[in-house]
Design a protein around this motif. Sequence first.
Motif, PDB file in Angstrom:
ATOM      1  N   GLU A  72       0.851  -1.194   0.000  1.00 33.84           N
ATOM      2  CA  GLU A  72       0.000   0.000   0.000  1.00 33.84           C
ATOM      3  C   GLU A  72       0.888   1.245   0.000  1.00 33.84           C
ATOM      4  O   GLU A  72       1.863   1.309   0.759  1.00 33.84           O
ATOM      5  N   HIS A  73       0.560   2.233  -0.815  1.00 30.11           N
ATOM      6  CA  HIS A  73       1.391   3.442  -0.854  1.00 30.11           C
ATOM      7  C   HIS A  73       0.641   4.555  -1.574  1.00 30.11           C
ATOM      8  O   HIS A  73      -0.391   4.305  -2.217  1.00 30.11           O
ATOM      9  N   SER A  74       1.139   5.784  -1.473  1.00 33.43           N
ATOM     10  CA  SER A  74       0.661   6.851  -2.348  1.00 33.43           C
ATOM     11  C   SER A  74       1.863   7.701  -2.739  1.00 33.43           C
ATOM     12  O   SER A  74       2.883   7.710  -2.041  1.00 33.43           O
ATOM     13  N   VAL A  75       1.723   8.396  -3.868  1.00 36.58           N
ATOM     14  CA  VAL A  75       2.815   9.257  -4.320  1.00 36.58           C
ATOM     15  C   VAL A  75       2.445  10.692  -3.966  1.00 36.58           C
ATOM     16  O   VAL A  75       1.332  11.142  -4.258  1.00 36.58           O
ATOM     17  N   LEU A  76       3.351  11.401  -3.310  1.00 41.27           N
ATOM     18  CA  LEU A  76       3.101  12.796  -2.934  1.00 41.27           C
ATOM     19  C   LEU A  76       3.950  13.698  -3.821  1.00 41.27           C
ATOM     20  O   LEU A  76       5.172  13.515  -3.911  1.00 41.27           O
ATOM     21  N   SER A  77       3.280  14.644  -4.479  1.00 41.34           N
ATOM     22  CA  SER A  77       4.015  15.581  -5.334  1.00 41.34           C
ATOM     23  C   SER A  77       4.800  16.552  -4.438  1.00 41.34           C
ATOM     24  O   SER A  77       4.603  16.598  -3.216  1.00 41.34           O
ATOM     25  N   ARG A  78       5.630  17.339  -5.073  1.00 42.98           N
ATOM     26  CA  ARG A  78       6.379  18.338  -4.309  1.00 42.98           C
ATOM     27  C   ARG A  78       5.411  19.271  -3.560  1.00 42.98           C
ATOM     28  O   ARG A  78       5.655  19.637  -2.421  1.00 42.98           O
ATOM     29  N   GLU A  79       4.305  19.624  -4.251  1.00 46.51           N
ATOM     30  CA  GLU A  79       3.323  20.537  -3.632  1.00 46.51           C
ATOM     31  C   GLU A  79       2.650  19.866  -2.423  1.00 46.51           C
ATOM     32  O   GLU A  79       2.485  20.467  -1.377  1.00 46.51           O
ATOM     33  N   ASP A  80       2.261  18.576  -2.597  1.00 48.31           N
ATOM     34  CA  ASP A  80       1.655  17.848  -1.464  1.00 48.31           C
ATOM     35  C   ASP A  80       2.615  17.846  -0.277  1.00 48.31           C
ATOM     36  O   ASP A  80       2.236  18.047   0.877  1.00 48.31           O
ATOM     37  N   MET A  81       3.874  17.576  -0.602  1.00 50.77           N
ATOM     38  CA  MET A  81       4.883  17.482   0.455  1.00 50.77           C
ATOM     39  C   MET A  81       5.045  18.819   1.167  1.00 50.77           C
ATOM     40  O   MET A  81       5.105  18.880   2.400  1.00 50.77           O
ATOM     41  N   ALA A  82       5.121  19.886   0.368  1.00 51.80           N
ATOM     42  CA  ALA A  82       5.330  21.216   0.958  1.00 51.80           C
ATOM     43  C   ALA A  82       4.176  21.551   1.907  1.00 51.80           C
ATOM     44  O   ALA A  82       4.364  22.160   2.956  1.00 51.80           O
ATOM     45  N   GLU A  83       2.986  21.108   1.534  1.00 55.42           N
ATOM     46  CA  GLU A  83       1.825  21.411   2.368  1.00 55.42           C
ATOM     47  C   GLU A  83       1.790  20.535   3.629  1.00 55.42           C
ATOM     48  O   GLU A  83       1.564  21.018   4.726  1.00 55.42           O
ATOM     49  N   ARG A  84       2.027  19.220   3.426  1.00 55.24           N
ATOM     50  CA  ARG A  84       1.868  18.299   4.564  1.00 55.24           C
ATOM     51  C   ARG A  84       3.114  18.183   5.433  1.00 55.24           C
ATOM     52  O   ARG A  84       3.026  17.970   6.638  1.00 55.24           O
ATOM     53  N   TYR A  85       4.281  18.264   4.794  1.00 58.01           N
ATOM     54  CA  TYR A  85       5.530  18.028   5.545  1.00 58.01           C
ATOM     55  C   TYR A  85       6.548  19.142   5.269  1.00 58.01           C
ATOM     56  O   TYR A  85       7.587  18.915   4.664  1.00 58.01           O
ATOM     57  N   PRO A  86       6.249  20.357   5.741  1.00 53.27           N
ATOM     58  CA  PRO A  86       7.142  21.488   5.472  1.00 53.27           C
ATOM     59  C   PRO A  86       8.491  21.375   6.185  1.00 53.27           C
ATOM     60  O   PRO A  86       9.382  22.192   5.935  1.00 53.27           O
TER      61      PRO A  86
END
Length: 381
Positions: A112-126
């Motif tokens: 199980e996994h998901s791919v996080l874009s750079r934008e997703d990452m910046a929002e969720r994991y700054p």
Amino acid sequence: MDAQLAVIGLGSIGSMALWQASRLTDSVVGFEAATPAHGRSAVGGDTRLFRMIYLGRPDYYPIIERSRGLWAELEAETGQDILTTTGGLSIGTANGSYITSLLEATRVTGAEHSVLSREDMAERYPQHNLRPDDCAVYDPHAGVLRTDRAVSAAIAAAQANGATVLQNTPVDSITETEHGVVVASGDRTWTFEKVIVASGGWSRRLMPDHLKAVTETHRIVLTWFIAEDGTQFSPENFPVFSRLYGDRSMYGAPAVDGVTVKASVDGPLDGRGRETPDPDSVPRELTREEVEKVTDIVTEFFPGLTPTIVRSDAFPDLFTEDRHPLLGWLDENSRVYCATGFSGKGFKMATGYGHIAAHEVLGKQTIEGLDFVRPNRFKTR
Ligand SMILES: Cc1cc2nc3c(=O)[nH]c(=O)nc-3n(C[C@H](O)[C@H](O)[C@H](O)COP(=O)(O)OP(=O)(O)OC[C@H]3O[C@@H](n4cnc5c(N)ncnc54)[C@H](O)[C@@H]3O)c2cc1C
């Protein structure tokens, strides 16, 4: 016969083998040179990453899956908090070889996994300072394992099931005879039907020459840094991570104590750790080069960490030439079973490896498809 089974070394994997064996027989004795979970073994450093998705053969996946279930069983049986699920991030260049290989692995295993874009990452994991073309593969089941708690819990569970634990009892030799295996420590000897050798970075001392020739004890370094805002790096907000681009790589875990974050240089590129001649005296001081490298990478990756090492240490692990464990009988007629050589990545699967070792030694069914870990792969060359 003193007992049916002996487990030599009650560290990460030996403790789990003892626990698993104690569910199958009340005739099992564990030998530990020091005390179980002692801090100079590969149990040292408080935590290890648990991940379902990482670079490696898909053949490990059934072991990881079984291990996850067994970590939960160990927690339920002992009431201890051992695996904290934080999620896990593998960060790298989108379409680069690291991310592509991880995604290929998930395709084969079905993890199980998901791919996080750079934008997703910046929002969720700054907390992560990303490069323009970075992305991440998110592993929802990843987390952080409390190592000393895990080992102590497994030993306690084994003892509750009737296992005997001999601590401060270093095994000097194991000798196979026609009827069993003679284990010697100082001037004492014991005889067992079967023996599991799980003595980690020290295992070469008990190994035949052909396995000594394909193994090395390595020193692996851990480093910790202070978070300027501890909440940002708490287990709730900061998944375990592994990041790789170019010749830079780092992995780490959230601040389980509320303030110090584990962030250490990883070595898929340099083989993870360096050979160390003596597992009893692994140099704990970092070299100037090691300090500079980790400080440099932390400064770039984590603006929210103070880039000064607040704690560091180094621990031994046994590496094999092909970086796969030695898990199985020494040879087909042997009564000695190896459970060692976990090559810098064994803790996440310690329960699974313990399950396999205990079940195979006691003639019970366990995970299949394990040819790639069998010690005799080095005998036939
Ligand atoms: C710094 C570091 C970071 C790591 N990070 C990760 C990670 O994030 N995730 C992951 O999955 N894996 C990780 N690993 C790998 C993992 O921790 C090891 O592969 C695993 O712990 C090895 O377990 P072991 O049982 O073989 O050895 P150990 O845990 O070292 O146990 C060996 C035990 O045998 C005892 N012993 C030795 N000789 C004798 C003797 N003659 N008689 C009796 N007892 C003896 C020792 O005292 C010791 O207690 C890391 C390893 C290190 C060192």
